[in-house]
Design an enzyme around this catalytic site. Structure first.
Site, PDB file in Angstrom:
ATOM      1  N   GLU A   1       0.848  -1.195   0.000  1.00 48.43           N
ATOM      2  CA  GLU A   1       0.000   0.000   0.000  1.00 48.43           C
ATOM      3  C   GLU A   1       0.882   1.245   0.000  1.00 48.43           C
ATOM      4  O   GLU A   1       2.101   1.160   0.098  1.00 48.43           O
ATOM      5  CB  GLU A   1      -0.892   0.022   1.253  1.00 48.43           C
ATOM      6  CG  GLU A   1      -2.178  -0.772   1.156  1.00 48.43           C
ATOM      7  CD  GLU A   1      -3.308   0.032   0.527  1.00 48.43           C
ATOM      8  OE1 GLU A   1      -3.034   1.106  -0.054  1.00 48.43           O
ATOM      9  OE2 GLU A   1      -4.458  -0.421   0.605  1.00 48.43           O
TER      10      GLU A   1
ATOM     11  N   ASN B   1      -9.644   5.858   2.547  1.00 44.88           N
ATOM     12  CA  ASN B   1      -8.394   5.809   1.788  1.00 44.88           C
ATOM     13  C   ASN B   1      -8.165   7.157   1.145  1.00 44.88           C
ATOM     14  O   ASN B   1      -9.090   7.876   0.800  1.00 44.88           O
ATOM     15  CB  ASN B   1      -8.431   4.697   0.743  1.00 44.88           C
ATOM     16  CG  ASN B   1      -7.956   3.372   1.304  1.00 44.88           C
ATOM     17  OD1 ASN B   1      -6.788   3.204   1.624  1.00 44.88           O
ATOM     18  ND2 ASN B   1      -8.880   2.424   1.451  1.00 44.88           N
TER      19      ASN B   1
ATOM     20  N   ASP C   1      -9.560   2.616  -3.740  1.00 42.98           N
ATOM     21  CA  ASP C   1      -8.527   2.441  -2.714  1.00 42.98           C
ATOM     22  C   ASP C   1      -7.576   3.635  -2.799  1.00 42.98           C
ATOM     23  O   ASP C   1      -8.021   4.779  -2.821  1.00 42.98           O
ATOM     24  CB  ASP C   1      -7.832   1.095  -2.912  1.00 42.98           C
ATOM     25  CG  ASP C   1      -7.156   0.570  -1.647  1.00 42.98           C
ATOM     26  OD1 ASP C   1      -6.734   1.388  -0.810  1.00 42.98           O
ATOM     27  OD2 ASP C   1      -7.038  -0.653  -1.502  1.00 42.98           O
TER      28      ASP C   1
END
Length: 290
Positions: free
Chosen positions: A22, A155, A205
């Site tokens: 991420e 996010n 995301d």
């Protein structure tokens, strides 16, 4: 790296396959990203003949980091149940633990700095309980303020280059909201739904805003990165050769997408890879915490 690892223009940066990569950021001429669940921070030099360098390992979830401006240096991080200053080899210096609650297990998730040098980060229930999370702003004096509540899996956020617009995804709700920001104070003065996604499209995301002001979104479960203009129109869609892209960044003439093996029963060979391809898109480097 074998020839079979290359799919179209995409190729993995390294042989590593992460459970949940991420937080891709371009900083100091290198790619930085986290393995969120393991709590590891990595950097990659841009050379395909070596693995990424593990910079630090927290031993707790590490959602995202942003550089701290010199001369202090280091990183400000959304980590564990709070916001901390990090340096390799040193224990975290906690600014606040806003996600620490007695009634449920919480953790911090994504985070980024705005052009004024403030750090923004979201929190969530570890089981993604609806509405348990929030968004926090860390001002340049180190004070931490909750600015939104009722979020599920926040996010982003990401900001326009002038700091007047903030985009925030709630992955569980399938929405991206756009907020008007007072750049002097960081106060949110307006909110609207920017994009709402159908389940079949995937969930929004990690995101970034390029130098043209377009918003790029990794679609978890959709195997795609999508670009939106400021008017909400789709400018471009790029397929990713694995189902769970998780964040997107640009730098050094390349596009980078982190991906995950997390929640894939039968992950393919590129699930969990950090992928890259040549790109003419440019975007600001990661902004620093002042």
């Amino acid at each position: 790296m074998s020839a079979t690892d290359t799919v179209g223009d995409w190729r993995p940066c390294t042989p590593a396959r992460h459970q949940l990569a991420e937080g891709a950021r371009w900083h100091d001429g290198r790619l930085w990203y986290v393995d969120l669940l393991r709590g590891d921070l990595y950097r990659w030099s841009g050379l395909f003949d070596g693995p990424p360098e593990a910079v630090l390992s927290l031993g707790m979830p590490l959602g995202a980091v942003a550089p701290v401006a010199e001369p202090a240096g280091g990183w400000v991080a959304a980590a564990g149940d709070g916001v901390a200053l990090l340096r390799p080899g040193d224990p975290p210096v906690w600014l606040a633990r806003p996600a620490r609650r007695a009634d449920r297990a919480m953790r911090m998730n994504d985070g980024v700095c705005d052009p004024a040098g403030r750090f923004w980060a979201g929190s969530m229930d570890v089981g993604a309980a609806s509405g348990a999370g929030g968004l926090y702003r860390v001002d340049t004096d180190g004070s931490v303020h909750q600015v939104l509540d009722g979020l599920t899996v926040p996010n982003g956020p990401v900001f326009s280059t002038d700091g007047r617009l903030m985009y925030l995804a709630d992955s569980a709700q399938g929405t991206i909201t756009r907020h008007t920001v007072d750049p002097a104070t960081g106060v949110l003065v307006g909110t609207e739904v920017f994009v709402r996604f159908a389940v079949r499209e995937g969930r929004p995301d990690g995101m970034t805003v390029d130098d043209r002001g377009d918003l790029w979104v990794a679609l978890w479960g959709g195997g795609e990165v999508r670009c939106y203009g400021p008017d909400g129109s789709v400018r471009r869609s790029i397929s990713v050769p694995t189902l769970h892209p998780s964040s997107v960044a640009f730098g050094g003439g390349r596009m980078f997408v982190t991906t995950a093996r997390h929640r894939l029963g039968r992950p393919g060979r590129l699930a969990g890879a950090v992928l890259t391809r040549p790109s003419r898109v440019t975007a600001p480097a990661a902004l620093a915490f002042a």
